[in-house]
Design an enzyme around this catalytic site. Structure first.
Site, PDB file in Angstrom:
ATOM      1  N   HIS A  59      23.168  36.449  49.006  1.00 28.28           N
ATOM      2  CA  HIS A  59      23.816  35.152  48.765  1.00 28.28           C
ATOM      3  C   HIS A  59      22.763  34.052  48.602  1.00 28.28           C
ATOM      4  O   HIS A  59      22.799  33.285  47.633  1.00 28.28           O
ATOM      5  CB  HIS A  59      24.750  34.851  49.942  1.00 28.28           C
ATOM      6  N   GLU A  60      21.822  33.995  49.535  1.00 29.19           N
ATOM      7  CA  GLU A  60      20.800  32.960  49.482  1.00 29.19           C
ATOM      8  C   GLU A  60      19.825  33.208  48.332  1.00 29.19           C
ATOM      9  O   GLU A  60      19.347  32.264  47.686  1.00 29.19           O
ATOM     10  CB  GLU A  60      20.043  32.892  50.816  1.00 29.19           C
ATOM     11  N   HIS A  63      21.257  31.809  45.119  1.00 28.51           N
ATOM     12  CA  HIS A  63      21.021  30.364  45.011  1.00 28.51           C
ATOM     13  C   HIS A  63      19.594  30.084  44.511  1.00 28.51           C
ATOM     14  O   HIS A  63      19.386  29.298  43.581  1.00 28.51           O
ATOM     15  CB  HIS A  63      21.186  29.693  46.374  1.00 28.51           C
TER      16      HIS A  63
END
Length: 256
Positions: A59-60, A63
């Site tokens: 997820h990170e 980004h």
């Protein structure tokens, strides 16, 4: 030139920490599948927890990777492209608290975020895509976890592994839905923020640090909690995962 190239390679090399977490997921997934562990709940707990941490790292990373292509070249030097959870700006918010919420409440609550230097990125669509990239990773993870269910390919899949996948899918769906809420501090607000007027953003900005706590507090309201999980269950049923599968997975996960 060689030094710069070597530095860029180091900035993007997968961290041994992430590889270690991935190894735990693989070994405990195998133990869950084969029934090797004497206590199946222990294997399920370690498998789901490590897989959840892997999804948080991805997820990170999503980004950061999207920000890199958007113009923020500093994400590499910050270690965000190595998938090392210890490199996040808020490791407590990004990893520790989400894992605790899973253990205590069986909910995939979103964590913190990597620090993106937004001033380096030009274009509203780029800013929106950077914010959306994280929860879209949870959506993809949920689709992968539920693939055996919606493909009707469960023949030969051991029951414990099936239940573990169902519970892991529930965590991904809850994380995606919560992250996409247009609440300051969450990715959903980040998607729409570039399109808001300067005045509105100034008024909302002071509330951003409390957005996650606000969502968590709302989930303690029984009626809202029930409505939220009814929606989550509806999504999972649409993907072929029954309420029984997720309940059995939650029961195995809480082996203690």
């Amino acid at each position: 030139m060689t030094i710069a190239t070597t530095r860029r390679a180091d900035e993007r090399r997968i961290s041994p920490v992430f590889l270690g977490i991935l190894a735990v997921m693989a070994v405990t997934g195998w133990a869950t599948w084969t029934g090797y562990a004497e206590q199946p709940g222990t294997a399920v707990f370690l498998f789901v927890t490590s897989a959840w941490i892997v999804s948080l790292c991805l997820h990170e990373y999503a980004h950061a990777r999207t920000a890199l292509h958007g113009g923020d070249l500093t994400v590499g030097a910050k270690g965000y492209l190595t998938l090392n959870p210890l490199k996040y700006t808020h490791a407590l918010l990004s990893i520790v608290l989400p894992v605790l919420f899973v253990i205590l409440g069986g909910i995939g609550l979103p964590g913190g975020a990597v620090f993106i230097e937004r001033g380096r990125i030009h274009g509203r669509w780029k800013h929106s895509l950077i914010s959306a990239a994280g929860p879209l990773t949870n959506v993809l993870f949920a689709i992968v976890c539920t693939a055996p269910f919606w493909l009707h390919a469960l023949d030969g899949v051991p029951a414990d592994f099936r239940y573990a996948l169902a519970f892991l899918a529930l965590l991904q769906v809850t994380a995606a839905i919560l992250n996409f809420l247009p609440v300051p501090g969450l990715d959903g607000y980040g998607v729409i923020e570039p399109w808001l007027s300067y005045g509105v953003k100034r008024q909302v900005e002071p509330f951003a640090p409390f957005g996650l706590m606000f969502v968590f507090a709302l989930l303690w309201v029984p009626s809202l909690n029930g409505a939220f999980f009814d929606g989550v269950d509806a999504v999972l049923r649409g993907l072929g995962v029954s309420d029984f599968d997720t309940a059995a997975g939650w029961s195995l996960y809480r082996f203690w």
